[in-house]
Motif scaffolding. Structure first.
Motif, PDB file in Angstrom:
ATOM      1  N   LEU A   9     -37.614  80.075 -47.639  1.00  0.00           N
ATOM      2  CA  LEU A   9     -37.062  81.139 -46.801  1.00  0.00           C
ATOM      3  C   LEU A   9     -36.874  82.418 -47.596  1.00  0.00           C
ATOM      4  O   LEU A   9     -37.109  83.522 -47.094  1.00  0.00           O
ATOM      5  N   LYS A  10     -36.429  82.279 -48.845  1.00  0.00           N
ATOM      6  CA  LYS A  10     -36.301  83.450 -49.710  1.00  0.00           C
ATOM      7  C   LYS A  10     -37.661  84.086 -49.931  1.00  0.00           C
ATOM      8  O   LYS A  10     -37.805  85.324 -49.900  1.00  0.00           O
ATOM      9  N   ALA A  11     -38.686  83.273 -50.141  1.00  0.00           N
ATOM     10  CA  ALA A  11     -40.037  83.794 -50.365  1.00  0.00           C
ATOM     11  C   ALA A  11     -40.552  84.522 -49.128  1.00  0.00           C
ATOM     12  O   ALA A  11     -41.156  85.602 -49.234  1.00  0.00           O
TER      13      ALA A  11
ATOM     14  N   ARG B 252     -43.172  71.191 -45.820  1.00  0.00           N
ATOM     15  CA  ARG B 252     -42.742  71.409 -44.435  1.00  0.00           C
ATOM     16  C   ARG B 252     -43.772  72.231 -43.667  1.00  0.00           C
ATOM     17  O   ARG B 252     -43.785  72.229 -42.431  1.00  0.00           O
ATOM     18  N   LEU B 253     -44.605  72.954 -44.402  1.00  0.00           N
ATOM     19  CA  LEU B 253     -45.678  73.733 -43.794  1.00  0.00           C
ATOM     20  C   LEU B 253     -46.969  72.932 -43.863  1.00  0.00           C
ATOM     21  O   LEU B 253     -47.238  72.262 -44.866  1.00  0.00           O
TER      22      LEU B 253
ATOM     23  N   THR C 177     -31.334  78.325 -35.755  1.00  0.00           N
ATOM     24  CA  THR C 177     -31.425  79.776 -35.682  1.00  0.00           C
ATOM     25  C   THR C 177     -32.863  80.228 -35.470  1.00  0.00           C
ATOM     26  O   THR C 177     -33.139  81.083 -34.616  1.00  0.00           O
ATOM     27  N   LEU C 178     -33.788  79.664 -36.245  1.00  0.00           N
ATOM     28  CA  LEU C 178     -35.193  80.023 -36.082  1.00  0.00           C
ATOM     29  C   LEU C 178     -35.706  79.628 -34.700  1.00  0.00           C
ATOM     30  O   LEU C 178     -36.513  80.354 -34.101  1.00  0.00           O
TER      31      LEU C 178
ATOM     32  N   LEU D 298     -41.459  76.150 -39.296  1.00  0.00           N
ATOM     33  CA  LEU D 298     -40.149  75.798 -39.833  1.00  0.00           C
ATOM     34  C   LEU D 298     -39.122  75.627 -38.717  1.00  0.00           C
ATOM     35  O   LEU D 298     -38.202  74.810 -38.828  1.00  0.00           O
ATOM     36  N   ALA D 299     -39.287  76.373 -37.633  1.00  0.00           N
ATOM     37  CA  ALA D 299     -38.374  76.246 -36.495  1.00  0.00           C
ATOM     38  C   ALA D 299     -38.516  74.888 -35.822  1.00  0.00           C
ATOM     39  O   ALA D 299     -37.556  74.357 -35.248  1.00  0.00           O
TER      40      ALA D 299
END
Length: 237
Positions: free
Chosen positions: A5-7, A35-36, A133-134, A165-166
């Motif tokens: 998420l930071k990336a 996860r991707l 949230t996503l 990711l959502a």
């Protein structure tokens, strides 16, 4: 910290020489996240390579033309939800309270609903909260992904990754409503002036005060508001 998420937050930030220097590490983080899907990771490589290797002035120009000169590609999420309505000010205040309640104080001149800022905050939160949230913003990500793909922009892959990711599929009808909003040629300065005409966003007390979680702040994202006839539907700077 969730390094992916930071990336992604950094990928969506304004290009700088410092960011260029960090791209090998950023690319490595994204390439290693299971996860991707493999396809999603491959899809991010062209953007990572471009941000690492291309001329910084070209990168800056492309970024501005995409995200600063097009309301329909705005990275300020509440722009797609509230437009110029007064509700946006209250939502901003509540989001700031949520950040502070989580021990996060944004050190930026960007608005609190700026997607890179939100993603940086989410990188410090439990992944279940992140996904909620996503998921609330999935229709916005889907619309942005499609608009960017139409422009053959490498940034489209970032929003495809956020959708993965959502862990949800965006509601098609809601996405269609967002895509109904007309796009403006970023080179048409007269049209841009009309679209981006300043409208005050009031950062006053939220009548629904308290410190709700991010998901509560963004839950209304599944109710996008189309600007009323004659409205500019602008974002404040």
């Amino acid at each position: 910290m969730d390094r992916t998420l930071k990336a992604i937050s950094l990928l969506l930030s304004y290009p700088t020489r410092e960011l260029q220097g960090a791209m090998p590490e950023i690319g490595g983080v994204l390439a290693s996240d299971s996860r991707l899907t493999a396809a999603a990771r491959r899809g991010l490589r062209p953007l990572v390579d471009s941000l690492r290797d291309d001329d910084i002035y070209d990168l800056e120009e492309k970024y501005v033309m995409l995200f600063d000169r097009s309301r329909t590609l705005s990275l300020n999420l509440f722009e797609h939800v509230h437009g110029e309505s007064r509700d946006r000010g209250g939502a901003m205040v509540s989001l700031i309270e949520t950040y502070r309640d989580g021990g996060f104080e944004p050190n930026t001149t960007e608005l609190p609903d700026h997607l890179p800022v939100l993603l940086e905050f989410l990188s410090t939160r439990p992944f279940a909260e992140v996904q909620d949230t996503l998921a609330d913003a999935a229709h916005i990500f889907s619309a942005l992904c499609e608009r960017l793909a139409r422009r053959e922009s490498q940034y489209a892959a970032v929003f495809a990754a956020l959708l993965q990711l959502a862990g949800v599929e965006a509601d098609r009808d809601t996405v269609a409503k967002l895509l109904e909003q007309p796009e403006v040629d970023p080179n048409d300065l007269e049209a841009l002036d009309a679209v981006w005409e300043e409208s005050e966003v009031l950062f006053g007390p939220d009548p629904n005060a308290g410190c709700p979680q991010v998901r509560d702040m963004l839950s209304r994202m599944d109710e996008p508001q189309n600007p009323a006839p004659g409205s500019t539907g602008v974002a404040a700077e």
